[in-house]
Design an enzyme around this catalytic site. Structure first.
Site, mmCIF file in Angstrom:
data_model
loop_
_atom_site.group_PDB
_atom_site.id
_atom_site.type_symbol
_atom_site.label_atom_id
_atom_site.label_comp_id
_atom_site.label_asym_id
_atom_site.label_seq_id
_atom_site.Cartn_x
_atom_site.Cartn_y
_atom_site.Cartn_z
ATOM 1 N N TYR A 22 -0.589 -1.783 -12.117
ATOM 2 C CA TYR A 22 -2.019 -1.864 -12.417
ATOM 3 C C TYR A 22 -2.355 -1.258 -13.786
ATOM 4 C CZ TYR A 22 -1.923 -2.914 -7.464
ATOM 5 O OH TYR A 22 -1.623 -3.483 -6.238
ATOM 6 N N CYS B 259 -14.586 3.911 -27.540
ATOM 7 C CA CYS B 259 -15.857 4.525 -27.860
ATOM 8 C C CYS B 259 -16.602 4.880 -26.587
ATOM 9 C CB CYS B 259 -16.656 3.547 -28.711
ATOM 10 S SG CYS B 259 -17.950 4.384 -29.583
ATOM 11 N N GLU B 260 -16.080 5.847 -25.890
ATOM 12 C CA GLU B 260 -16.658 6.242 -24.607
ATOM 13 C C GLU B 260 -16.152 7.634 -24.274
ATOM 14 O OE1 GLU B 260 -17.228 3.995 -20.418
ATOM 15 O OE2 GLU B 260 -17.098 2.860 -22.253
ATOM 16 N N TYR C 69 -10.672 5.220 -11.170
ATOM 17 C CA TYR C 69 -10.333 5.880 -9.885
ATOM 18 C C TYR C 69 -10.064 7.370 -10.030
ATOM 19 C CZ TYR C 69 -8.690 1.004 -9.349
ATOM 20 O OH TYR C 69 -8.560 -0.354 -9.366
ATOM 21 N N GLY D 43 3.351 -3.793 -3.914
ATOM 22 C CA GLY D 43 3.135 -4.053 -5.342
ATOM 23 C C GLY D 43 3.459 -2.788 -6.110
ATOM 24 N N ARG D 44 2.569 -1.804 -5.970
ATOM 25 C CA ARG D 44 2.695 -0.547 -6.708
ATOM 26 C C ARG D 44 4.090 0.089 -6.578
ATOM 27 N NH1 ARG D 44 -1.815 2.729 -7.646
ATOM 28 N NH2 ARG D 44 -2.854 1.596 -5.972
ATOM 29 N N GLY E 228 0.778 -1.238 0.000
ATOM 30 C CA GLY E 228 0.000 0.000 0.000
ATOM 31 C C GLY E 228 0.803 1.278 0.000
#
Ligand code: LLP
Length: 430
Positions: free
Chosen positions: A383, A354-355, A327, A286-287, A242
């Site tokens: 991620y 397409c958004e 996020y 991780g990050r 974290g």
């Protein structure tokens, strides 16, 4: 990352050459930067009072090449699915260095864990506990467990913490003392399952060490209570991951050395204060292992002016980086072939999905952008690839590791045939 004559170099390799030979979008990792981070964790997260272990949380970026680096530096691996476990095995990560997480491991996944000889399961709940004991008996194989505890520390709701989310789907609430004791007793009564200790993880992209300190206090208090009241010995404590990283200049993370020193000191203080003994303390980053070592390179295509915006369009988007849409994550970028030019124009960087929400960066100050310029987005190493998807049937990009002027493709770009690989017309016998 360095520049030379307007061009950005990553791991000593110029971005234009990377784009030319590997295509874009392209994930690029500076291999030395990953190695440095792992080395920093293994060097600084050390104590004279207890053993330590660095466990890479593979969900941040799972790839054979990454797992091989983890292996090289003697770190361990957190996996959270049969797929990650399979990849770990294929990458020759020793099974005694695997921690298998998850709140709802399937029967198939537990079977794989036993067949592969995975050493440790991070137990989430009582039902899983019963299932694991059953499985261990079926396989007649020993397996170690650590129990995931929800320490009631929610690093995100308030700076000064203390009210955790009791409704979190992960782990056993620290207040449920009887439940915890019961789980340990059930495990201890079983023939094959061995109780090693506890795990906690309080969230991700956390900058405030106070949140971790409160976690350490609570977990060590629990360990002390178990010893005093129920004669239960806890050997291991895993404090999860974290630790925050730098995405934009609004982020001011501590260094790995600072994080490690602070955490170790806090653990030592609490252990001494409560006069307990712990064999090992682990962390599970991780990050912070991979985010800043990773870049995404895009080719700029068309642009468009609207009444209030000037868009540049890139050849990827929310399919290779879902974090912005999911996020509201913020990123910085540059034009990799115009590194020495003045940043004169404010752009909205939009993807090709397409958004309307497929906007990677708002208000990016960049040099005047032209078709075929290369846009580099920073800190995409965590991620990014691991959450990439095939929305609009876009191909997942390749991943390249660059080091000392050389580059190697570690994951190929998907091709159009991959998009139809699983199309079939099979009758199902029911
Ligand atoms: N250990 C456990 C049990 C975890 O659940 C996680 C992350 C980690 C370790 C590693 O945390 P890190 O050091 O990477 O912060 N997809 C989100 C992040 C989800 C994190 C989930 N668990 C994102 O892109 O921001």
């Amino acid at each position: 990352m360095k520049n030379n004559k307007n061009m950005m170099y990553i791991g000593g390799v110029p971005c234009d050459k990377l784009a030319e030979t590997c295509g874009t979008p392209l994930y690029i990792y500076d291999e030395n930067a990953i190695e440095e981070r792992i080395k920093n964790y293994t060097t600084y997260f050390k104590s004279d009072l207890f053993d330590t272990e660095i466990i890479y949380a593979s969900k941040a970026f799972a790839a054979k090449a990454m797992f091989q680096i983890v292996n090289k530096y003697g770190a361990s691996l957190d996996v959270v699915s049969g797929g990650e476990l399979y990849l770990a095995k294929e990458s020759s990560v020793p099974m005694d260095r695997i921690y298998f997480h998850g709140n709802n491991k399937t029967e198939e996944e537990l079977d794989i864990a036993f067949k592969y000889g995975c050493k440790t399961i991070v137990l989430d709940n009582l039902m899983e506990c019963a299932k694991l004991i059953e499985k261990a008996e079926e396989y007649q194989k020993e397996i170690h467990v650590i129990i995931r505890i929800n320490p009631g520390v929610n690093a995100h709701t308030h700076k000064y913490i203390v009210t955790g989310d009791p409704d979190s789907k992960f782990g056993v609430l620290i207040e449920d003392y009887e439940k915890i004791v019961n789980m340990i007793k059930v495990i201890s009564a079983s023939k094959y399952v061995i109780f090693d200790g506890f795990h906690s993880h309080i969230g991700s992209q956390i900058f405030d060490m106070e949140a971790f300190h409160v976690t350490v206090e609570r977990m060590i208090k629990l360990i002390k209570r178990l010893k005093d009241e129920d004669d239960i010995i806890v050997r291991f404590l895993n404090l999860g991951g974290g630790f925050g990283v730098h995405y934009t200049d609004n982020d001011d993370p501590l260094t790995i050395k600072e994080i490690s020193n602070l955490l170790i000191k806090k653990c030592e203080t609490e252990i001494k204060k409560h006069e307990i003994k712990l064999d090992k303390i682990m962390i599970e980053p991780g990050r912070s292992m991979v985010a800043e070592a990773g870049y995404t390179l895009y080719t700029i295509g068309f642009n468009k002016k609207t009444p209030n915006k000037e868009y540049i369009f890139i050849d990827g988007g929310m399919s290779d980086n879902i974090r912005v849409a999911l996020y509201q994550a913020k990123y910085d970028c540059d034009i990799a072939n115009k590194m020495d030019e003045d940043k004169t124009t404010c752009y909205s960087v939009a993807g090709k999905c397409c958004e309307s929400g497929d906007i990677l960066i708002e208000n990016a100050m960049l040099p005047k952008a032209e078709e075929d310029d290369l846009l580099v987005v920073y800190s995409t190493g965590a991620y990014g690839y691991s959450m990439a998807n095939n929305y609009n049937k876009l191909r997942r990009p390749a991943v390249v590791f660059a080091k000392d002027g050389k580059a190697r493709i570690v994951i190929k770009r998907e091709d159009y045939q991959d998009m139809t690989r699983y199309e079939t017309d099979e009758e199902v016998n029911i």
